[in-house]
Scaffold this active site. Sequence first.
Site: not given
Ligand code: NAD
Length: 490
Positions: A215, A235-236, A257, A259, A291, A385
């Site tokens: 996590g 991720g986000s 990379e 949202g 994304c 988003e």
């Molecule tokens: P999220 O940020 O909640 O999770 C993504 C990853 O980050 C997971 O492995 C999670 O465990 C980890 N994570 C979460 N909080 C963290 C922290 N404080 N420290 C370190 N790691 C942490 O994202 P999500 O909501 O599950 O995924 C969707 C998001 O990802 C959307 O906003 C989407 O736009 C973005 N996304 C971006 C791209 C891109 O290439 N720009 C591609 C796919 C998804």
Amino acid sequence: MNVHKPNFLQSDRWDGLAFFSGWQATAAGTLNVTDPATGLHVATVGFGGPADIARAAREAKAAQKSWAETLAGERARILSRAADLLEKHGEELAPWIMRESGSIHAKAMIEVEHGALFIRHAATLAMAATGTFLPGMDTRTHYARRVPHGVVGVISPFNFPLVLSIRSIAPALALGNTIVHKPDPRTPISGGFIIARIFEEAGLPEGVLHIIPGGADAGEALCIDDNVAMVSFTGSVRGGSKVGELCGKHLKKVQLELGGKNALIILDDADLDVAASNAAWGAFLHQGQICMATGLVLADEKIATGLSERLATKAGHLQVGDPSGHQVALGPIISDQQVASIQAIVDDAIAKGAQLLAGGTHDGRFYKATVLTDVRPDMRAFNEEIFGPVACVVSFQRDEDAVAIVNRSDHGLAAGVISRNVARAMALGNQLNVGQLHINDQTVNGGPYAPFGGRGKSGNGSRMGGPSDIEELTQWQWVSVKDQATAYPF
Ligand code: NAD
């Protein structure tokens, strides 16, 4: 008849474990993975906490020097074999992607095919010339060469788990880095163990690749670990901002990379059937959990009604349901919490005057393809988003009004412009503050040869793929060579 069930993944090999130097137990225990469509148990994997990350980072650091010294041709061969294995076993692996992330079969196969393509591209990086001779500053020989960072930490999301993990791991490996990868805990197999298995079978030396599901605490442990030189995060915005903060504090290079709020602009001369099809694909593929999903459909006011009606008809025809064993276009949303978030944004828009032309409701995690029109700047749907299957149609009067709407957003990842007049579409597109611009296509596009990334809060200006891989995943070292040491005045 003796029917053999394909078993490349061999779940008995990794049941309850994670991938360190081989499959081993984690200190933090195990994690049950469930299918978002049915709630049924998919697998049990080792769950990593900070102590597991620290252990993996130590092992990856110890393995890095000899991996970087492995002949480029051998690194490229291992990567090519991994790509072959992914393609060969794609039909066996796709159901894991479907069950973990709620994908339809076609999307799972896109991940397999693109995953293999990313690895093949990475194999070419291993063989690339990555140095340059410098002009003579004195009689010495001066040159600069690209050297790996060391250990690269990778953190990936649930939505396109295989491709978004491979696109960081494969080029980083090719360029001589070793890896500690933390896939999203909801998709540890498609975002992790599939990759471990193909590289294990391809002959990657032990210790070079570690895959530890975990996590946010495990992700944060990667960012502060002294053995990790760089973090590659997808991720986000919220997660990325925390990762950026920690990496900044600990003076690590970081690739973010994040949202996007992506617009598809449809000009008044467009073929409306084709444009509606583009908007539907961009907004609804993988339930909008991408994304680059088309977050705003900007339609010239002269064609907005015709376009919206066509889009609503398409939305009404898209079947939603459990993709495993059923012919559906849309699978489940990843979690109940995310369904509630989508519904809140749709309800807010309707309450403020948006028209609901299709969808807007859900059966459990199965959210119907939704079309909203008359979406305005005071609505959350205009700005945020959504990460759900919601097409938000906004009409505009002049081309420059469409530019102003797109550039209002500080999450400019991708944009598309559809018009029969390419020069007009280009003139408009050239003014958009986005990381990728697609003329006569919708916003969901990706691949290993293009530098992928967004503007503003959609990232930190880094790019993944194509020409940016060497730039991001190695650093310059200046080397000067004298024939012999000479004395200084001191
Ligand atoms: P999220 O940020 O909640 O999770 C993504 C990853 O980050 C997971 O492995 C999670 O465990 C980890 N994570 C979460 N909080 C963290 C922290 N404080 N420290 C370190 N790691 C942490 O994202 P999500 O909501 O599950 O995924 C969707 C998001 O990802 C959307 O906003 C989407 O736009 C973005 N996304 C971006 C791209 C891109 O290439 N720009 C591609 C796919 C998804």
